[in-house]
Write a protein that holds these residues in place. Sequence first.
Motif, PDB file in Angstrom:
ATOM      1  N   GLY B  43       1.040  -1.234   0.039  1.00  0.00           N
ATOM      2  CA  GLY B  43      -0.155  -0.052   0.026  1.00  0.00           C
ATOM      3  C   GLY B  43       0.954   1.269   0.029  1.00  0.00           C
ATOM      4  N   LYS B  46       3.494   2.007  -4.794  1.00  0.00           N
ATOM      5  CA  LYS B  46       4.715   1.320  -5.738  1.00  0.00           C
ATOM      6  C   LYS B  46       3.774   1.323  -7.183  1.00  0.00           C
ATOM      7  CE  LYS B  46       5.907  -2.133  -3.309  1.00  0.00           C
ATOM      8  NZ  LYS B  46       5.051  -1.993  -2.469  1.00  0.00           N
ATOM      9  N   THR B  47       2.830   0.259  -6.969  1.00  0.00           N
ATOM     10  CA  THR B  47       2.455  -0.044  -8.224  1.00  0.00           C
ATOM     11  C   THR B  47       1.271   1.218  -8.916  1.00  0.00           C
ATOM     12  OG1 THR B  47       1.766  -2.107  -7.420  1.00  0.00           O
ATOM     13  CG2 THR B  47       0.223  -1.403  -9.279  1.00  0.00           C
ATOM     14  N   THR B  48       0.969   2.167  -7.907  1.00  0.00           N
ATOM     15  CA  THR B  48       0.271   3.207  -8.378  1.00  0.00           C
ATOM     16  C   THR B  48       1.118   4.102  -9.193  1.00  0.00           C
ATOM     17  OG1 THR B  48      -1.220   3.281  -6.557  1.00  0.00           O
ATOM     18  CG2 THR B  48      -1.126   5.436  -7.629  1.00  0.00           C
ATOM     19  N   HIS B 196       9.437  -6.692  -3.071  1.00  0.00           N
ATOM     20  CA  HIS B 196       9.478  -6.883  -1.634  1.00  0.00           C
ATOM     21  C   HIS B 196      10.651  -7.738  -1.214  1.00  0.00           C
ATOM     22  CE1 HIS B 196       5.872  -5.057  -0.806  1.00  0.00           C
ATOM     23  NE2 HIS B 196       5.181  -5.757  -1.612  1.00  0.00           N
TER      24      HIS B 196
HETATM   25  N1  LIG Z   1      -8.089   1.559  -8.114  1.00  0.00           N
HETATM   26  C1  LIG Z   1      -7.728   2.093  -6.828  1.00  0.00           C
HETATM   27  N2  LIG Z   1      -8.831   2.459  -6.275  1.00  0.00           N
HETATM   28  C2  LIG Z   1      -8.773   2.977  -5.081  1.00  0.00           C
HETATM   29  N3  LIG Z   1      -7.675   3.021  -4.273  1.00  0.00           N
HETATM   30  C3  LIG Z   1      -6.734   2.378  -5.060  1.00  0.00           C
HETATM   31  C4  LIG Z   1      -6.708   1.729  -6.342  1.00  0.00           C
HETATM   32  N4  LIG Z   1      -5.414   1.257  -6.505  1.00  0.00           N
HETATM   33  C5  LIG Z   1      -4.646   1.370  -5.290  1.00  0.00           C
HETATM   34  N5  LIG Z   1      -5.308   2.023  -4.409  1.00  0.00           N
HETATM   35  C6  LIG Z   1      -5.061   2.564  -3.025  1.00  0.00           C
HETATM   36  O1  LIG Z   1      -3.805   3.213  -3.279  1.00  0.00           O
HETATM   37  C7  LIG Z   1      -2.995   2.883  -2.136  1.00  0.00           C
HETATM   38  C8  LIG Z   1      -1.579   2.316  -2.943  1.00  0.00           C
HETATM   39  O2  LIG Z   1      -1.451   1.300  -3.537  1.00  0.00           O
HETATM   40  P1  LIG Z   1      -0.395   0.508  -4.460  1.00  0.00           P
HETATM   41  O3  LIG Z   1      -1.063  -0.759  -5.179  1.00  0.00           O
HETATM   42  O4  LIG Z   1       0.110   1.753  -5.347  1.00  0.00           O
HETATM   43  O5  LIG Z   1       0.374  -0.080  -3.439  1.00  0.00           O
HETATM   44  P2  LIG Z   1       1.824  -0.965  -3.473  1.00  0.00           P
HETATM   45  O6  LIG Z   1       2.871  -0.099  -2.888  1.00  0.00           O
HETATM   46  O7  LIG Z   1       1.795  -1.373  -5.035  1.00  0.00           O
HETATM   47  O8  LIG Z   1       1.547  -2.114  -2.548  1.00  0.00           O
HETATM   48  P3  LIG Z   1       1.842  -3.762  -2.590  1.00  0.00           P
HETATM   49  O9  LIG Z   1       3.187  -4.010  -2.258  1.00  0.00           O
HETATM   50  O10 LIG Z   1       0.832  -4.249  -1.711  1.00  0.00           O
HETATM   51  O11 LIG Z   1       1.658  -4.069  -4.166  1.00  0.00           O
HETATM   52  C9  LIG Z   1      -3.535   1.731  -1.423  1.00  0.00           C
HETATM   53  O12 LIG Z   1      -3.918   2.520  -0.316  1.00  0.00           O
HETATM   54  C10 LIG Z   1      -4.524   1.060  -2.129  1.00  0.00           C
HETATM   55  O13 LIG Z   1      -5.423   0.833  -1.488  1.00  0.00           O
END
Ligand SMILES: Nc1ncnc2c1ncn2[C@@H]1O[C@H](COP(=O)(O)OP(=O)(O)OP(=O)(O)O)[C@@H](O)[C@H]1O
Lengths: 263, 305
Positions: B43, B46-48, B196
């Motif tokens: 969360g 990163k993915t965002t 990770h």
């Molecule tokens: N399509 C979406 N709509 C609403 N909230 C979102 C969406 N995609 C991601 N989020 C929120 O944005 C935040 C960042 O999510 P993200 O997927 O970027 O995390 P991450 O660093 O990739 O995590 P992980 O290691 O679990 O993959 C999280 O709180 C997630 O719930």
Amino acid sequence: MSYLQYFQIPELDRRLLKVWLRNKDVFMKNIKLNFLPPFLEPILYLLAMGFGLGTFVDDIGGVSYAQFIAPALIAVSVMYASFFECTYSSYVRMYYQKTFDAIIATPLIIEDVIAGELFWGATRSAINALVMVPVIAAFGLIDLKYALLIIPFAFLAGLLFACIGMCFTALTPNIMVLEYPALLFITPMFLFSGTFFPLEVLPEPIQYFAFAFLPLTHIVRVIRSLAYGSLELSLLSSLLWIFMASLLFFVLSMNLMKKKLIV
Amino acid sequence: MVTRNLIIKAEGLVKRYGELTAVDGVSFYVEEGEMFGFLGPNGAGKTTTMKMVQCVSPKTSGKLEVFGMDASAHPREIKKDMGVVPQENNLDPDFTVYENLRNYSRYFDIPSKEADKRIAELLDFVQLVDKKNVMSESLSGGMKRRLVLARALLNNPRLIVLDEPTVGLDPQARHLIWDKLRSLKKRGVTIVLTTHYLDEAEKLCDRLILMDHGEIVVEGEPGQIIKDHIGTGVVEVDNHPEVVECLQKSGSSYEIMGDIIVIYTNDPMHITDQLSMECSLDKITTRKATLEDVFLKLTGRKLRE
Ligand SMILES: Nc1ncnc2c1ncn2[C@@H]1O[C@H](COP(=O)(O)OP(=O)(O)OP(=O)(O)O)[C@@H](O)[C@H]1O
Ligand SMILES: [Mg+2]
């Protein structure tokens, strides 16, 4: 929030063909299976309703009951093919298979994907018509003069149902809810669009309603006319209705899907 | 020093999903030929961030350039030269391995003959030649991941963005992917990845970013980050009140992590001696400091929702 955003003219790029080709490739892999329903269905319906039930029915406007319902069977199949392609099948590709996600990681954008899906849905309708016209002709229930025109017309009619279906796909919260447009919109149309009995037997307000809001009414009307081998000027109003509705729902479905998928 | 091309440049990049701020004003740059890592708890955003770089998710505000082009204005041009390995596999289950690649090459306008040539090379590269005609659904998890990697390379990308490329893979498969990434880097491909597996990041990345709550916590070369935040070594001892008292007296930097105490130091020998002499301890473990220590120190031990 402005409703105008749903009526923005979408960008159309030749790359949408690549999405169409993807779906065509999958279709061709199972071509034998895919050809069976449009081949078998009219035969079953004609046997049961045309020749079975039909023996209890007087001629309708000078044609036998089998002849009356044969064009409607094509129209219904055109409706089903693209509507279900762009609801259930598109939903599966979008949500479960993540096919759209994979495609938009390339130079294609989401508009290309949705437009490709819509034109593919229309193609499914045209394919069904392509299979059904000869089958019904084999029963001697079609005048061959304009019969081939049914196939390109099926593409346009299919596009309309593809676009309407895609709107539901954009709005549905999950795949189960897609049951409702099928039940509340598609099934009534199947029954009340002048398919299995002439619209004229219904009360007048319902006739007006059917012409105003049930696309299948116009599609049955055009296909029936082509199948009877008669081209009347009055068909232009139905063609215009279908064309305008297609345009409207095309724009609407593209914008609804963009809003759903671009987050 | 030669200044290299900037492949990605982000300034004050923000992404909001409604009320939630997933990426909260991050700035970073990636140079041509670099292997660049994104770390952070679940969360963290990163993915965002990856999705914005891939031009599939529009930014809320800030600046984002890829290949020197504005990501929101030139998505098609940018995506033409980018390869993407998404966090979730999205192979086409309706197709075989070969058909997956063949179909995908069409999206990049790769001519048919050239596509077949590249597919043959890539299947060899990711060791999937034997599986060419198998439906992609029936591949194992590791094979699917390799196929996604091959798919990301079809367009000979200048930049590949990999979101947890080795998630769920066995050690052999992970090493294979690392090998492949290193050889891509040698060819001059710029690589951005999230992971990770901190050992993976430490081994592979020239530079990396640690994100938490949508913000950048630290940035730099892995070795330097470890040195700056931990020191060279880590000494671990069992958690006893006497030890804590002793450590407090000597003024060492330490952290209590459940049953053990972790002491960060540049001189593990000295600490070990000190502990065994002054605190009369005998169970002492000494090891090299790792990125994992930095990660836990900076983002805490609490599980993310
Ligand atoms: N399509 C979406 N709509 C609403 N909230 C979102 C969406 N995609 C991601 N989020 C929120 O944005 C935040 C960042 O999510 P993200 O997927 O970027 O995390 P991450 O660093 O990739 O995590 P992980 O290691 O679990 O993959 C999280 O709180 C997630 O719930
Ligand atoms: Mg992620």
